[in-house]
Design a protein around this motif. Structure first.
Motif: not given
Length: 125
Positions: A45, A77-78, A82-83
């Protein structure tokens, strides 16, 4: 036309020389292959999708630089929510630690000279 015997061959020669690169590439092609950078760790990822990172990573890194330096923002922040920490060293280089195989292979292929390493320390290989 008084110089028809000179003008028509001149136009033909001009067109042949002007279109030579197209014909040459069609006949012989290019020997250079697009590099496929290899990720060193098992983690698959990335911060964003593979397609996004291939085409827009330079914009993302510039946005990160501005966010940290100008606004003291340290988290990103994706797209999937997610962060992650905004850090070339602590985020990107965890997976892409081999600069020669990962960064330089594509940048050399495209003849691009990024300025990341003007401020950041290049990873040891």
């Amino acid at each position: 036309m008084y110089d028809k015997n000179k003008i028509i061959p001149g136009i033909i020669v001009f067109l042949l020389l002007f279109t030579f690169p197209v014909w040459y590439n069609a006949a012989f092609g290019s020997d250079s292959k697009v590099p496929d950078p290899q990720i060193v760790t098992k983690e698959k990822n990335c911060v964003e999708s593979r397609e996004y990172m291939r085409t827009q990573h330079m914009d993302l890194l510039n946005q990160w630089r501005d966010a940290v330096v100008r606004y003291d923002m340290r988290m990103y922040k994706t797209a999937d929510g997610k962060k992650v920490e905004i850090s070339l060293t602590n985020t990107c280089l965890k997976c892409h630690s081999n600069k020669t195989q990962f960064c330089d292979s594509c940048h050399d292929y495209l003849a691009v000279k990024p300025y990341c390493w003007d401020c950041h320390i290049a990873p040891m290989e």
